[in-house]
Enzyme design. Sequence first.
Site: not given
Length: 585
Positions: A147, A172, A174, A326, A328, A357, A423-424, A468
């Site tokens: 952040n 937050g 960014d 990338r 999805d 993906e 992230h999966d 996740d």
Amino acid sequence: MLKEALYHRPKNNFAYAYDEQTLHIRLRTKKNDIGSVQLIYGDPYEWKDGNWLLKKELMIKTGSDVYFDYYLASVRPGFRRMRYGFELSDGNETFVFTEKGVFESAPTNDIAPYFCFPFLHPVDVFKAPDWVKNTVWYQIFPERFANGTSSNDPEGTLAWGSSEPTPANFFGGDFLGVLQHLDHLSSLGISGIYFTPIFKATSNHKYDTIDYLEIDPQFGTKEDFRQLVDACHEKGIKVMLDAVFNHSGFYFVPFQDVLVHQENSNYKNWFHIREYPVVTDPLPNYDTFAFEKTMPKLNTANPEVKNYLLNVARYWIDEFNIDGWRLDVANEVDHQFWRELRRTVKSIKADAYILGEIWHDALPWLQGDQFDAIMNYPFSSLALDYIARSNINALEFTKKISGILHSYPENVNEVMFNLLGSHDTERVLTVTGGNTKKVMQLFVLLLSFPGTPCIYYGDEIGMTGGRDPGCRKCMEWNPDAQNHELFAGLQKLIRLKKEVPSFSAKSPISFLTSEDTPDLLTYVKAAGDEKLLFAFNTSSSELTLNPALFGSAEPLINIWTNETLKSDEARVEPDDFLIIKWKAN
């Protein structure tokens, strides 16, 4: 020799143009069944005295999976066309395998039985960007990386790292936060960033796009993004964005119009609606990603949808000079759309990287007309099953990973997007049960494997997390809470990959794992006369390498410790690895 097990077809991963002059020909046979294989080949129009002029070339055994052996010949036909077959021998029997069956000897009065590669057209060669082969990626989940300013925080933003991640909370993260920490990535040796979605959306993950042409305000402005891309490029870091073209978000304006105007909506054909009125509960009566009602599936065969999305792909390259996309849920979008997207993207930036993906065998998408690569989750799964979970031994890993490697042409493997987590998935340190030695083994495997490696943010400093949302924790910036030894180890590996030619060599890896040492994974990479052997021990005992692996070469150099070894001194401790360099005689 079991003739029924022989397999070849003059297409895809069994016969392909490696470059504009070279053909690669593969043959699959029953495992441990063949003594030698020769490629019989020649130009279909070269004859003398009524006989076809043929040549022979010994094929190299490139690997074995659970049931089969694979052989390869690399040839440069003088006129870029070829008829060919295979001469197989086991010492007792010899025969020729062709498209029309088996012959006792090679036919010379008729080429009709032979396989045919009609012509090597340069336009048909699979071409991916060269820069990808030397790139080390770093995946950033923007909401959780850093952040940089509270001025754009969403309402209800929590203090950084003050709570466990949930599907709904915000911390937050960014663009300014990324910009402030680019030196962390440069120090590690990163040369590419893959950002998960940055476009306007309601969720913290941003896979529910509201507007594909606008930055989500919580990340900053378009000018902030431009500044970030420029700063990355100044440091030699490429930038790849995540495009969600399979589905939109619930609040995407066209879908909201459908909800209001139903069958009278001008956008009704932008989606796959089965009946009216459109309802979301108990199950949506329109196609979605999975059964997620907030993610309506886009009709990418609709010309208006197609034009809109292709303009999106064009816009972010034209305006911000990004280096790749990338894609999805890529396997659930029609092939024709991806062909048009490739033409659009490559016409603007010929060396842009297009990554899909796909979690399974993806050869239909890797013919040179759609993607440059896919996210190599089959590699991830096997690597973790072998080193982290101990579900398979080194020999089983070798067989299974060889099957995957032979599923694709070599020039596809060279740019495959390899990863250990994302992230999966669970974080790699969590999968190993907190064993950082196993994490280092996995990093060595990842960095040395054919393809382009990707590190998930925080894995380099020992972050943990389950699936996740657990894998989406805030990046740990407190130096006292970071694993500096792990960071330094990965940093050193990336440096070696860049400095040692055989470490990053394009040539295929040669597995040496044997039935005698099923817990010792060994493979060799080569560049010229320089050879590099990688060895991994996942057992509970010290293991000694067979001196015969090195021939009579001396000295051997452990490039990890910079120690000189004799061939009978190469030993691997439990949960450890060796990287040994020598010159071939």
